[in-house]
Design a protein around this motif. Structure first.
Motif, PDB file in Angstrom:
ATOM      1  N   GLY A  67      21.119   4.714  -3.275  1.00  0.00           N
ATOM      2  CA  GLY A  67      22.150   5.566  -2.690  1.00  0.00           C
ATOM      3  C   GLY A  67      21.792   7.032  -2.673  1.00  0.00           C
ATOM      4  O   GLY A  67      22.653   7.879  -2.406  1.00  0.00           O
ATOM      5  N   THR A  68      20.526   7.364  -2.934  1.00  0.00           N
ATOM      6  CA  THR A  68      20.097   8.755  -2.891  1.00  0.00           C
ATOM      7  C   THR A  68      19.514   9.125  -1.533  1.00  0.00           C
ATOM      8  O   THR A  68      19.176  10.287  -1.303  1.00  0.00           O
ATOM      9  CB  THR A  68      19.049   9.041  -3.980  1.00  0.00           C
ATOM     10  N   LEU A  69      19.410   8.150  -0.631  1.00  0.00           N
ATOM     11  CA  LEU A  69      18.874   8.386   0.701  1.00  0.00           C
ATOM     12  C   LEU A  69      19.711   7.605   1.709  1.00  0.00           C
ATOM     13  O   LEU A  69      19.891   6.396   1.565  1.00  0.00           O
ATOM     14  CB  LEU A  69      17.403   7.929   0.774  1.00  0.00           C
ATOM     15  N   ARG A  70      20.242   8.309   2.692  1.00  0.00           N
ATOM     16  CA  ARG A  70      21.022   7.657   3.744  1.00  0.00           C
ATOM     17  C   ARG A  70      20.097   7.056   4.794  1.00  0.00           C
ATOM     18  O   ARG A  70      19.027   7.597   5.080  1.00  0.00           O
ATOM     19  CB  ARG A  70      21.951   8.682   4.418  1.00  0.00           C
ATOM     20  N   GLU A  76      19.623   5.254   8.839  1.00  0.00           N
ATOM     21  CA  GLU A  76      20.190   5.450  10.182  1.00  0.00           C
ATOM     22  C   GLU A  76      20.982   4.249  10.679  1.00  0.00           C
ATOM     23  O   GLU A  76      21.971   4.389  11.379  1.00  0.00           O
ATOM     24  CB  GLU A  76      19.069   5.752  11.186  1.00  0.00           C
ATOM     25  N   SER A  77      20.530   3.063  10.337  1.00  0.00           N
ATOM     26  CA  SER A  77      21.227   1.867  10.801  1.00  0.00           C
ATOM     27  C   SER A  77      21.040   0.745   9.799  1.00  0.00           C
ATOM     28  O   SER A  77      20.183   0.800   8.922  1.00  0.00           O
ATOM     29  CB  SER A  77      20.710   1.441  12.183  1.00  0.00           C
ATOM     30  N   GLY A  78      21.857  -0.281   9.950  1.00  0.00           N
ATOM     31  CA  GLY A  78      21.858  -1.371   8.988  1.00  0.00           C
ATOM     32  C   GLY A  78      22.809  -1.064   7.846  1.00  0.00           C
ATOM     33  O   GLY A  78      23.504  -0.037   7.840  1.00  0.00           O
ATOM     34  N   GLY A  79      22.865  -1.959   6.884  1.00  0.00           N
ATOM     35  CA  GLY A  79      23.794  -1.790   5.774  1.00  0.00           C
ATOM     36  C   GLY A  79      23.182  -2.184   4.448  1.00  0.00           C
ATOM     37  O   GLY A  79      22.277  -3.024   4.390  1.00  0.00           O
ATOM     38  N   PRO A 121       0.823  -1.216   0.000  1.00  0.00           N
ATOM     39  CA  PRO A 121       0.000   0.000   0.000  1.00  0.00           C
ATOM     40  C   PRO A 121       0.855   1.264   0.000  1.00  0.00           C
ATOM     41  O   PRO A 121       2.044   1.238   0.349  1.00  0.00           O
ATOM     42  CB  PRO A 121      -0.804  -0.126   1.299  1.00  0.00           C
ATOM     43  N   SER A 122       0.250   2.369  -0.385  1.00  0.00           N
ATOM     44  CA  SER A 122       0.950   3.655  -0.355  1.00  0.00           C
ATOM     45  C   SER A 122       1.428   3.951   1.063  1.00  0.00           C
ATOM     46  O   SER A 122       0.721   3.685   2.041  1.00  0.00           O
ATOM     47  CB  SER A 122       0.010   4.772  -0.825  1.00  0.00           C
ATOM     48  N   GLY A 123       2.635   4.488   1.161  1.00  0.00           N
ATOM     49  CA  GLY A 123       3.192   4.846   2.465  1.00  0.00           C
ATOM     50  C   GLY A 123       3.813   3.711   3.235  1.00  0.00           C
ATOM     51  O   GLY A 123       4.202   3.881   4.394  1.00  0.00           O
ATOM     52  N   CYS A 124       3.954   2.532   2.605  1.00  0.00           N
ATOM     53  CA  CYS A 124       4.476   1.374   3.342  1.00  0.00           C
ATOM     54  C   CYS A 124       6.002   1.321   3.360  1.00  0.00           C
ATOM     55  O   CYS A 124       6.584   0.480   4.031  1.00  0.00           O
ATOM     56  CB  CYS A 124       3.919   0.072   2.772  1.00  0.00           C
ATOM     57  N   GLY A 125       6.676   2.210   2.600  1.00  0.00           N
ATOM     58  CA  GLY A 125       8.137   2.239   2.620  1.00  0.00           C
ATOM     59  C   GLY A 125       8.804   1.791   1.341  1.00  0.00           C
ATOM     60  O   GLY A 125      10.033   1.747   1.269  1.00  0.00           O
ATOM     61  N   LYS A 126       8.031   1.491   0.306  1.00  0.00           N
ATOM     62  CA  LYS A 126       8.608   0.967  -0.931  1.00  0.00           C
ATOM     63  C   LYS A 126       9.587   1.952  -1.572  1.00  0.00           C
ATOM     64  O   LYS A 126      10.722   1.597  -1.886  1.00  0.00           O
ATOM     65  CB  LYS A 126       7.503   0.623  -1.943  1.00  0.00           C
ATOM     66  N   THR A 127       9.138   3.179  -1.779  1.00  0.00           N
ATOM     67  CA  THR A 127       9.989   4.168  -2.438  1.00  0.00           C
ATOM     68  C   THR A 127      11.158   4.554  -1.553  1.00  0.00           C
ATOM     69  O   THR A 127      12.262   4.811  -2.046  1.00  0.00           O
ATOM     70  CB  THR A 127       9.159   5.406  -2.832  1.00  0.00           C
ATOM     71  N   THR A 128      10.954   4.599  -0.246  1.00  0.00           N
ATOM     72  CA  THR A 128      12.057   4.872   0.676  1.00  0.00           C
ATOM     73  C   THR A 128      13.131   3.799   0.546  1.00  0.00           C
ATOM     74  O   THR A 128      14.328   4.105   0.469  1.00  0.00           O
ATOM     75  CB  THR A 128      11.543   4.936   2.124  1.00  0.00           C
ATOM     76  N   LEU A 129      12.729   2.551   0.507  1.00  0.00           N
ATOM     77  CA  LEU A 129      13.687   1.464   0.357  1.00  0.00           C
ATOM     78  C   LEU A 129      14.387   1.555  -0.989  1.00  0.00           C
ATOM     79  O   LEU A 129      15.612   1.372  -1.078  1.00  0.00           O
ATOM     80  CB  LEU A 129      12.975   0.121   0.502  1.00  0.00           C
TER      81      LEU A 129
END
Length: 248
Positions: free
Chosen positions: A61-64, A66-69, A47-55
């Motif tokens: 590499g256009t978005l840093r 906070e944790s993980g690799g 669904p919209s807002g679930c984090g797909k585009t963020t991931l």
């Protein structure tokens, strides 16, 4: 259907990302683990807002985060400097985002050739390769025109040609078929299939467009910042772009 060779070209491990502070803080990614393999088309759905585009942006590499690799072709993006990351993206990643981001003062062919010029390819060679990429998306005759002379779907195909012109080993796409009709959608998905057939290349697509699900080799479903399900696609018949009337 493409067959993977078992090599993870993208490896996301325990990635977290927040936006905002205090009571308005949004937990966009929650310890996400995900791999993309050479030779496959991986689709991220949910669904919209679930984090797909963020991931997708983190993998690009256009978005840093906070944790993980995140490793792409064994390169740890989370440890790279800004300059090194920019150079890496220019050579290894092709981007297709919802906004076409075409430069209005340049011709269609000049827009497509930008990734090649960044790599130092000569103007003449860049033009030759740009026109070939435009032919592949059925826009070869429009190479001299400005983007504002094209429809939204045609501009999307120009953006796709630009993302593929330098033959990047990883192609990442955010809703690449949303502005396309069935005929042009089939052209684009066949291009992506050809890219993913290579044993050292992969395609990752974020989509709400269930017309294209049959082209996926694997589907990862997200919800509330997490990957909640991964499904390997099996096709008894070749993938096909589902026409709108078939969705009723």
């Amino acid at each position: 259907m493409s067959e993977t060779n078992g090599q993870a070209v993208v490896d996301v491990r325990g990635v977290e990302k927040h936006f905002g502070d205090g009571p308005d803080r949004i937990h966009a990614l929650r310890k996400v683990n995900l791999q993309a393999y050479a030779g496959e088309i991986l689709m991220l759905v949910g669904p919209s807002g679930c984090g797909k585009t963020t991931l997708l942006s983190a993998i690009a590499g256009t978005l840093r985060v906070e944790s993980g690799g995140i490793e792409v072709f064994k390169h740890p993006l989370h440890r790279m400097s800004g300059g090194a990351l920019t150079r890496f993206r220019a050579r290894h990643i092709g981007f297709i985002f919802q906004q076409f981001n075409l430069i209005p003062t340049l011709s269609v062919a000049e827009n497509v050739g930008i990734p090649l010029l960044i790599q130092g390819v000569s103007n003449g060679e860049a033009l030759r390769r740009s026109r070939a990429a435009l032919e592949a998306v059925d826009l070869g005759a429009r190479w001299k025109e400005r983007p504002n002379k094209l429809s939204g779907g045609q501009q999307q195909r120009v953006a796709i040609a630009r993302a593929l012109v330098h033959e990047p080993p990883l192609v990442i796409c955010d809703e690449p078929t949303a502005a396309l009709d069935s005929q042009n959608g089939e052209i684009v998905l066949e291009l992506f299939r050809n890219v993913a057939r290579s044993p050292d290349r992969a395609v990752i697509i974020v989509t709400h467009d269930n017309r294209i699900f049959s082209y996926a080799d694997r589907i990862a479903r997200m919800d509330d910042g997490e990957v909640i399900e991964e499904k390997l696609q099996t096709h008894e018949q070749p993938p096909h772009f589902i026409h709108e009337h078939a969705l009723a």
